[in-house]
Design a protein around this motif. Structure first.
Motif, PDB file in Angstrom:
ATOM      1  N   ALA A  77     -18.738  10.600   5.040  1.00 27.24           N
ATOM      2  CA  ALA A  77     -18.877   9.539   4.040  1.00 27.24           C
ATOM      3  C   ALA A  77     -17.859   9.783   2.936  1.00 27.24           C
ATOM      4  O   ALA A  77     -17.953  10.748   2.189  1.00 27.24           O
ATOM      5  N   CYS A  78     -16.856   8.915   2.876  1.00 29.64           N
ATOM      6  CA  CYS A  78     -15.792   9.119   1.904  1.00 29.64           C
ATOM      7  C   CYS A  78     -15.204   7.786   1.490  1.00 29.64           C
ATOM      8  O   CYS A  78     -15.432   6.757   2.110  1.00 29.64           O
ATOM      9  N   LEU A  79     -14.438   7.842   0.435  1.00 27.97           N
ATOM     10  CA  LEU A  79     -13.672   6.714  -0.051  1.00 27.97           C
ATOM     11  C   LEU A  79     -12.226   6.971   0.358  1.00 27.97           C
ATOM     12  O   LEU A  79     -11.673   8.023   0.060  1.00 27.97           O
ATOM     13  N   HIS A  80     -11.627   6.042   1.071  1.00 32.88           N
ATOM     14  CA  HIS A  80     -10.264   6.206   1.583  1.00 32.88           C
ATOM     15  C   HIS A  80      -9.315   5.358   0.750  1.00 32.88           C
ATOM     16  O   HIS A  80      -9.499   4.149   0.641  1.00 32.88           O
ATOM     17  N   VAL A  81      -8.311   5.988   0.155  1.00 24.90           N
ATOM     18  CA  VAL A  81      -7.293   5.293  -0.628  1.00 24.90           C
ATOM     19  C   VAL A  81      -5.955   5.521   0.056  1.00 24.90           C
ATOM     20  O   VAL A  81      -5.527   6.660   0.234  1.00 24.90           O
ATOM     21  N   LEU A  82      -5.307   4.439   0.456  1.00 28.80           N
ATOM     22  CA  LEU A  82      -4.017   4.497   1.131  1.00 28.80           C
ATOM     23  C   LEU A  82      -2.961   3.929   0.192  1.00 28.80           C
ATOM     24  O   LEU A  82      -3.066   2.782  -0.243  1.00 28.80           O
ATOM     25  N   LEU A  83      -1.955   4.739  -0.133  1.00 29.98           N
ATOM     26  CA  LEU A  83      -0.866   4.306  -0.996  1.00 29.98           C
ATOM     27  C   LEU A  83       0.292   3.845  -0.125  1.00 29.98           C
ATOM     28  O   LEU A  83       0.715   4.565   0.785  1.00 29.98           O
ATOM     29  N   ARG A  84       0.800   2.643  -0.409  1.00 30.40           N
ATOM     30  CA  ARG A  84       1.900   2.070   0.368  1.00 30.40           C
ATOM     31  C   ARG A  84       2.969   1.562  -0.577  1.00 30.40           C
ATOM     32  O   ARG A  84       2.711   1.344  -1.752  1.00 30.40           O
ATOM     33  N   THR A  85       4.157   1.347  -0.038  1.00 30.57           N
ATOM     34  CA  THR A  85       5.252   0.796  -0.817  1.00 30.57           C
ATOM     35  C   THR A  85       5.825  -0.422  -0.118  1.00 30.57           C
ATOM     36  O   THR A  85       5.892  -0.459   1.108  1.00 30.57           O
ATOM     37  N   GLU A  86       6.189  -1.412  -0.916  1.00 38.00           N
ATOM     38  CA  GLU A  86       6.797  -2.607  -0.360  1.00 38.00           C
ATOM     39  C   GLU A  86       8.260  -2.298  -0.044  1.00 38.00           C
ATOM     40  O   GLU A  86       8.959  -1.687  -0.847  1.00 38.00           O
ATOM     41  N   ARG A  87       8.705  -2.728   1.117  1.00 38.50           N
ATOM     42  CA  ARG A  87      10.085  -2.478   1.525  1.00 38.50           C
ATOM     43  C   ARG A  87      10.879  -3.758   1.459  1.00 38.50           C
ATOM     44  O   ARG A  87      10.375  -4.849   1.730  1.00 38.50           O
ATOM     45  N   LEU A  88      12.151  -3.626   1.176  1.00 35.23           N
ATOM     46  CA  LEU A  88      13.006  -4.772   0.949  1.00 35.23           C
ATOM     47  C   LEU A  88      13.456  -5.435   2.241  1.00 35.23           C
ATOM     48  O   LEU A  88      13.316  -6.627   2.417  1.00 35.23           O
TER      49      LEU A  88
END
Length: 178
Positions: A77-88
């Motif tokens: 049981a966890c909170l999942h945070v995914l960091l992403r970046t927008e690509r050009l």
């Protein structure tokens, strides 16, 4: 089933690895409970932060968390945070890193009586996606839990409900008039 409301605010991230080659990083985050796509919520991209993004402190993500989540932490049981970046120049955005926050750690500060908690701050290590050894920075969050809320009582079906053929207008009602 009874549940608590988790109000999570992603404040900032520091010292992220730059994964864009040709453009400046514009980092945004997806957050979900247990990795469930139905609970997935997104922040806006930070256009100016690059490796040190900050997000709007007024943009709060709301999640319904069962009060037994602390006991379920052994089952993931966890909170999942995914960091992403927008690509050009790409059709897919790049993964910067991810954070798994055990709900047992967040619920440890919550009061056992079921009342609301005060705003709390925490920092977590950002790791490379699907690789626990490589660290890629730090994520700062603020969170608080609402009181335990009882489930809504379902309304029983009306036993005097009309059959479906009596609820719709007759087919000639839709015929065009010439």
């Amino acid at each position: 089933m009874a549940h608590r409301i988790l109000a999570l605010t992603l404040l900032s991230a520091h010292n992220l690895k730059d994964v864009n080659v040709f453009s400046r990083m514009e980092v945004y985050a997806f957050a979900s409970v247990y990795g469930d796509p139905r609970t997935r919520q997104r922040t806006k991209a930070d256009r100016d932060g690059a490796r040190h993004p900050t997000w709007d402190p007024d943009h709060t993500l709301w999640f319904a968390v069962p009060p037994t989540a602390a006991a379920d932490s052994a089952s993931g049981a966890c909170l999942h945070v995914l960091l992403r970046t927008e690509r050009l120049f790409s059709f897919c955005d790049g993964d910067v890193g991810e954070v798994f926050i055990p709900l047992a750690d967040l619920l440890a500060g919550a009061c056992d009586s079921g009342g609301a908690t005060a705003l709390q701050y925490a920092s977590f290590q950002v790791r490379k996606v699907q690789c626990a050894e490589r660290r890629r920075g730090t994520l700062r969050v603020s969170y608080r839990f609402g009181p335990v809320m009882a489930p809504l009582v379902p309304v029983p079906d009306n036993p005097y409900q009309l059959p479906p053929w009596q609820c719709y207008p007759p087919p000639h009602a839709y015929a065009p008039k010439y």
